[in-house]
Design an enzyme around this catalytic site. Sequence first.
Site, mmCIF file in Angstrom:
data_model
loop_
_atom_site.group_PDB
_atom_site.id
_atom_site.type_symbol
_atom_site.label_atom_id
_atom_site.label_comp_id
_atom_site.label_asym_id
_atom_site.label_seq_id
_atom_site.Cartn_x
_atom_site.Cartn_y
_atom_site.Cartn_z
ATOM 1 N N LEU A 1 0.850 -1.191 0.000
ATOM 2 C CA LEU A 1 0.000 0.000 0.000
ATOM 3 C C LEU A 1 0.889 1.246 0.000
ATOM 4 C CD1 LEU A 1 -2.613 1.637 0.347
ATOM 5 C CD2 LEU A 1 -2.584 1.061 2.769
ATOM 6 N N SER B 1 -5.459 2.352 21.791
ATOM 7 C CA SER B 1 -5.920 1.896 20.480
ATOM 8 C C SER B 1 -6.476 3.068 19.686
ATOM 9 C CB SER B 1 -7.018 0.844 20.679
ATOM 10 O OG SER B 1 -7.688 0.603 19.456
ATOM 11 N N TYR C 1 5.559 -5.542 26.860
ATOM 12 C CA TYR C 1 4.836 -4.469 27.555
ATOM 13 C C TYR C 1 5.388 -4.172 28.936
ATOM 14 C CZ TYR C 1 1.308 -4.565 23.924
ATOM 15 O OH TYR C 1 0.674 -4.464 22.717
ATOM 16 N N THR D 1 -2.425 4.399 -4.316
ATOM 17 C CA THR D 1 -2.195 3.224 -5.154
ATOM 18 C C THR D 1 -2.075 1.979 -4.285
ATOM 19 O OG1 THR D 1 0.199 3.566 -5.070
ATOM 20 C CG2 THR D 1 -0.992 4.552 -6.924
#
Length: 679
Positions: free
Chosen positions: A34, A254, A479, A616
């Site tokens: 991408l 998030s 984490y 594109t």
Amino acid sequence: NYLLGVGRADCTGPVAQVPLMGYAKPEQVGGGLLTRLYSRAFIVADRDDSQRVVFVSADIGMVSQRVRLEVLQRLKSKYGDLYRQENVILSGTHTHSGPGGYFQYTLFWLTSKGLIKPSLNSIVNGIVKSIDIAHENMKRGRLFINRGTVENSQINRSPFSYLANPASERSRYSSNTDKEMVILKMVDEDGQELGLISWFAVHPVSMNNTNHLVNSDNVGYASYLFEQDKNKGMLPGEGSFVAAFASSNLGDVSPNTRGPTCANTGESCDNPQSSCPVGGAAMCMAKGPGNDMFESTRIIGQNIYSKAKELYEKASQEVTGPLSSAHQWVNMSGVSVELNATHTVKTCKPALGHSFAAGTIDGVGAFNFTQGSVEGDPFWDQIRDQLLGEPSNETKACHKPKPILFSTGEMTWPHPWHPDIVDVQIAAIGSLAIVAVPGEFTTMSGRRLREAVRSEFDSHGTPRMNVVIAGLCNGYTHYITTYEEYQVQRYEAASTIYGPHTLSAYIQLYRGLARAIATNATQDLPRGPEPPFFKVGSLLPSLSVERAPANKTFGDVLQDVRQRYREGEVAEVTFVGANPRNSAENATEHNFLTVERHINASGTWQVVQNDASWDTRFYWTKGSLNRSNVTIEWHIPRGTEPGIYRIRYFGHYKKRVFISRIITVPFEGSSSAFEITIP
């Protein structure tokens, strides 16, 4: 005044057949592109060039210890002691859509087919090249800092863990995420704009785990918008202005702002187990603000970009003062932490808890694991004991209340499964302190760390420091939650690999680094134990000879474009293709496609888009009999100039010339010309 240099270089690597790094989902393998991935480097030197600091933000999931060791090796052979482990910070943006396989510890091989040399090499080469470009373009300049609030771009994905923190602490903050963005603006002494670094805490997981196209996610889109705005008239990835959107304490943050819902019923699953009545945890997924993941990526990226642009244009607080950096290697498996005068605790050998396998609402795990497991599951524990060995009693006790799924610190075949030796590092640029952390600190962990570092500077005569956390730096240790969040054992806590006192240990260590900088004693810091460097192999399918269908050749059009399109529509063409890995392994900066506009006056074609464009999409599909297809889409943006266009494809195929010799042959193809009409 400082000497400043900025640089950007491609670090995309193989876009096919390599598992993407982030969601730990083995079947999420690259199948196209991408947008390209870049390493962005920023060098600051003081006026007499006696001290330097390098900050790199790369569009990768995280910086691995292996990447760091190889980059430092390359810099040493090129520049001697100018760039070294103290003054070079390498940070990953944390996109979950980049090629994996650049780790030397065994755990990370499970989902990325071992150590993949082309993947590792393109990251190392890209980082080094971006530093080279910055190094060669040093000029006198000034730095400005600004900060502001970004709205509508994040949620806390483990709010029940956050609520375990003391009410008195929570009441000091208006939100369960850090909404503040800090930006650093760079201009040369004539006022010419050089670059920007933004630090903001959000997971680049707007693209979900069904995606197979390599890309830099929401923060990468923000970089693209900023660089396109400043490098007017240039193609994506070109131009001298460099804009990095770097990661921070994003552990529980998030971008999927519509929150967790059950995929089958649409009802909310915002509960402590992130579980649905039917289908359990596997059904509970968070959605972004857009209609699909591509749109969500753009919306969040646009939000982040807009705030950064506003802060950049208004930045007036100048950064001045000396440069300094401090670094240590630390064995995190056994750090003694003094909680108070009478109480000392220790960190543990690394281990992952059961909820690690549950994943998160941004990317659910496998089987029937749920978040918030404080008890093991006899079925999985028995399988683990048989296959991998039972955790020792010492490790079990140390990690309580975490039920251990993988006792990675006790697993050494064929190499250790997790690092023991970890980098801790702070670089100070005048009043800005960049705290480089080797993992994902949660919102509250990050707040505690920043506060501790700031108070350490305060009490040693360096008040009012701007402390930013740079995430995913130098090595990956999963984490870091607070002690209180750890007790709840959701995904982030289960992935806090050095046990319940991990954060306290880091705070103690970073306080030590801050103290050394504030008191000019960095040379007295012990270096610590050096990390190991393993020889490891790759499990990637080898590249074989490829074939085109009968009566066709590579680059031939199988399905052509239509004759006419309007803006907002998708022009699509399919070619006889070849494995894109051939191109990545042939050249570091291969461009797979162009969109070209016909210039009537001169009768020539002008490139208006390349494969780094977000408009594109390049898809590679493997067929049978060593054949494959490539489909290129151009999502025609608003404001596209009417006219005649074409789409071109550039690839390489493998051809056998003698029994034992295979060569790589370049080829290209083009769609028919098509017209974009006035809407």
